[in-house]
Design an enzyme around this catalytic site. Structure first.
Site, PDB file in Angstrom:
ATOM      1  N   ARG A  78      64.547  38.878  14.217  1.00 37.76           N
ATOM      2  CA  ARG A  78      65.414  39.953  14.710  1.00 37.76           C
ATOM      3  C   ARG A  78      66.534  39.387  15.553  1.00 37.76           C
ATOM      4  O   ARG A  78      67.032  40.046  16.447  1.00 37.76           O
ATOM      5  CB  ARG A  78      64.586  40.907  15.583  1.00 37.76           C
ATOM      6  CG  ARG A  78      63.491  41.611  14.849  1.00 37.76           C
ATOM      7  CD  ARG A  78      62.668  42.457  15.781  1.00 37.76           C
ATOM      8  NE  ARG A  78      63.487  43.302  16.641  1.00 37.76           N
ATOM      9  CZ  ARG A  78      62.994  44.135  17.549  1.00 37.76           C
ATOM     10  NH1 ARG A  78      61.696  44.236  17.706  1.00 37.76           N
ATOM     11  NH2 ARG A  78      63.797  44.851  18.294  1.00 37.76           N
ATOM     12  N   ASP A 143      57.698  32.943   0.491  1.00 36.84           N
ATOM     13  CA  ASP A 143      58.091  33.774  -0.662  1.00 36.84           C
ATOM     14  C   ASP A 143      58.645  32.943  -1.822  1.00 36.84           C
ATOM     15  O   ASP A 143      58.674  33.419  -2.955  1.00 36.84           O
ATOM     16  CB  ASP A 143      59.164  34.791  -0.248  1.00 36.84           C
ATOM     17  CG  ASP A 143      58.711  35.689   0.896  1.00 36.84           C
ATOM     18  OD1 ASP A 143      57.499  35.723   1.166  1.00 36.84           O
ATOM     19  OD2 ASP A 143      59.569  36.342   1.507  1.00 36.84           O
ATOM     20  N   MET A 185      52.309  39.423  -0.083  1.00 34.84           N
ATOM     21  CA  MET A 185      53.685  39.328   0.447  1.00 34.84           C
ATOM     22  C   MET A 185      54.652  38.703  -0.561  1.00 34.84           C
ATOM     23  O   MET A 185      54.242  38.254  -1.625  1.00 34.84           O
ATOM     24  CB  MET A 185      53.702  38.502   1.724  1.00 34.84           C
ATOM     25  CG  MET A 185      53.249  39.252   2.957  1.00 34.84           C
ATOM     26  SD  MET A 185      53.397  38.171   4.404  1.00 34.84           S
ATOM     27  CE  MET A 185      53.132  39.353   5.717  1.00 34.84           C
ATOM     28  N   GLY A 186      55.926  38.619  -0.167  1.00 39.29           N
ATOM     29  CA  GLY A 186      56.926  38.006  -1.039  1.00 39.29           C
ATOM     30  C   GLY A 186      58.252  38.737  -1.041  1.00 39.29           C
ATOM     31  O   GLY A 186      59.154  38.375  -1.781  1.00 39.29           O
ATOM     32  N   ARG A 284      39.554  50.146  -4.148  1.00 42.22           N
ATOM     33  CA  ARG A 284      39.738  49.680  -2.773  1.00 42.22           C
ATOM     34  C   ARG A 284      41.041  48.891  -2.692  1.00 42.22           C
ATOM     35  O   ARG A 284      41.392  48.173  -3.626  1.00 42.22           O
ATOM     36  CB  ARG A 284      38.586  48.776  -2.329  1.00 42.22           C
ATOM     37  CG  ARG A 284      37.257  49.480  -2.186  1.00 42.22           C
ATOM     38  CD  ARG A 284      37.248  50.422  -0.979  1.00 42.22           C
ATOM     39  NE  ARG A 284      35.951  51.037  -0.767  1.00 42.22           N
ATOM     40  CZ  ARG A 284      35.570  52.208  -1.283  1.00 42.22           C
ATOM     41  NH1 ARG A 284      36.395  52.889  -2.075  1.00 42.22           N
ATOM     42  NH2 ARG A 284      34.373  52.700  -1.021  1.00 42.22           N
ATOM     43  N   ARG A 293      50.335  33.709   6.003  1.00 41.86           N
ATOM     44  CA  ARG A 293      51.276  32.769   6.621  1.00 41.86           C
ATOM     45  C   ARG A 293      50.630  31.917   7.703  1.00 41.86           C
ATOM     46  O   ARG A 293      51.293  31.064   8.288  1.00 41.86           O
ATOM     47  CB  ARG A 293      52.428  33.528   7.315  1.00 41.86           C
ATOM     48  CG  ARG A 293      53.209  34.457   6.525  1.00 41.86           C
ATOM     49  CD  ARG A 293      54.641  34.510   7.020  1.00 41.86           C
ATOM     50  NE  ARG A 293      54.830  34.837   8.410  1.00 41.86           N
ATOM     51  CZ  ARG A 293      55.486  35.923   8.867  1.00 41.86           C
ATOM     52  NH1 ARG A 293      55.970  36.791   8.004  1.00 41.86           N
ATOM     53  NH2 ARG A 293      55.678  36.106  10.137  1.00 41.86           N
TER      54      ARG A 293
END
Ligand SMILES: Nc1ncnc2c1ncn2[C@@H]1O[C@H](COP(=O)(O)OP(=O)(O)O)[C@@H](O)[C@H]1O
Ligand SMILES: O=P(O)(O)OC[C@H]1O[C@](O)(COP(=O)(O)O)[C@@H](O)[C@@H]1O
Ligand SMILES: [Mg+2]
Length: 365
Positions: A78, A143, A185-186, A284, A293
């Protein structure tokens, strides 16, 4: 003997395994071979905006960090100097503080800056370079979605973690005859899902690059059930979405001051709810999240990160500012930082997808 320089180092964007190995390689080679001096800048670009976030970075500081996950310098996703967020009373305002960043580098007497990061951090580096700062980059991200390099470090470790998760989920899915969705993720690229899905034996792989049809997945699950295997594993990217549907979003870009990019999450739940309208089996959803990570880098990531950390010093030596190190056909090369702005995606007609399909894996298309 080449000229000794004073170089700033920062790590930006999401952390990933191998950042410390890179810092170690950079500082060790830089000190031994070139006599460079290093200044550690903490929390990504935040360290060039806020006070008291810089410190000397010596070889002594890099002792024992090779196997450590995360980054000893801290990071931030950020802290973009071009849209930097400040608190004013009870609201956030975003300002361009890039000129102040250049002044800060002068105050610190830096001859150059090494920016380690993904597309975000490196495209900021390129913009700072256009303003006159001497910057070189090192690509990182789990990623693996950066153009210009064949691979980023962090990806191999994340692929191992996700593969192990899929292995473990197999036994419980099979015992309960369940459909297990695993959200991976990615961001908008499916590399991590595709490769760990293949390595972990997923039955269905859903990628951002191939919008899925629920009917197609249901067909695959039913086909498995008639072969008396009533459990299934679905590897789904956080950026996957159904045909005609939208991305599953946790935070919109504008909701997080200074972030500038969307935070994805929830694609597994969206898919599970759609599937539940068609199948009887219990479903599920497992969201692997930041486990992907965390922790120690694999040997391959330690080696790649070390090569990047050492290799970037060749760029500095050759005055190749506004470039990043990259891996191309097994060699460490210099690539213009402007390349990092382009994002890489899985090719839906590439070998991996084609072979996976030929083995019966469904992509929901
Ligand atoms: N494609 C982009 N182009 C320009 N700036 C970006 C881009 N993506 C992200 N950013 C900015 O860069 C910062 C870090 O981005 P992020 O994606 O979290 O890290 P990284 O890509 O370096 O791992 C964010 O604050 C964001 O404002
Ligand atoms: O840590 P955060 O802010 O939740 O961000 C999560 C995002 O960061 C990543 O783990 C890594 O992305 P970057 O390398 O671009 O930072 C993405 O896979 C994921 O979407
Ligand atoms: Mg990014």
């Amino acid at each position: 003997m080449p000229r000794s320089l004073r170089l700033g180092v920062l790590t930006g964007g999401g952390d990933c395994p191998g950042l410390n190995a890179l810092i170690r390689g950079l500082v060790k080679r830089g000190t031994h071979e070139f006599g460079h001096e290093f200044v550690g800048i903490e929390n990504g670009y935040m360290g060039l905006v806020e006070a008291d976030l810089t410190r000397p970075l010596t070889e002594e500081d890099t002792r024992g960090i090779l196997p450590k996950g995360g980054t000893i310098l801290g990071t931030s996703n950020r802290a973009n100097p071009f849209i930097y967020a400040f608190r004013e009373g009870n609201r956030w305002v975003e300002r361009d503080v890039s000129d102040a960043v250049l002044r800060r580098c002068e105050e610190l007497k830096l001859d150059g800056l090494v920016a380690v990061g993904g597309d975000g951090t490196l495209s900021i580096a390129h913009r700072l370079s256009e303003k006159g700062l001497k910057v070189v980059g090192c690509p990182k991200t789990i990623d693996n979605d950066l153009c210009g390099t064949d691979q980023t470090f962090g990806f191999d470790t994340a692929r191992l973690i996700v593969t192990e998760a899929l292995d473990r989920l197999h036994s419980t899915a099979e015992s309960h005859d369940r459909v297990m969705l695993v959200e991976i993720m990615g961001r908008h690229a499916g590399f991590l899902t595709l490769e760990s899905g293949l390595a972990g034996g997923a039955d269905v792989i859903l990628l951002p690059e191939i919008p899925y049809r629920v009917e197609s997945i249901v067909e695959k699950l039913r086909a498995r059930a008639t072969r008396r295997r009533s459990f299934s594993i679905i590897a789904i990217s956080e950026g996957a979405f159904p045909v005609g549907g939208t991305l599953a979003v946790l935070d919109r870009a504008e909701d997080v001051p200074g972030r500038g990019v969307v935070r994805l999450g929830g694609s597994g739940k969206v898919c599970a709810d759609l599937l539940a309208q068609h199948i009887e089996a219990e479903i599920r959803v497992n969201v692997l999240g930041h486990l992907q990570r965390g922790g120690s880098p694999s040997a391959a990531d330690r080696v790649l990160a070390t090569r990047y950390g050492c290799g970037v010093l060749d760029l500095v030596r050759d005055g190749k500012w506004d470039h990043m190190v990259a891996l191309r056909a097994g060699e460490i090369v210099a690539v213009p930082l402007s390349e990092s702005r382009k994002e890489r995606r899985v090719d839906p007609s590439g070998d991996l997808v084609r072979f996976a399909k030929s083995m019966g894996i469904s992509f929901g298309d």
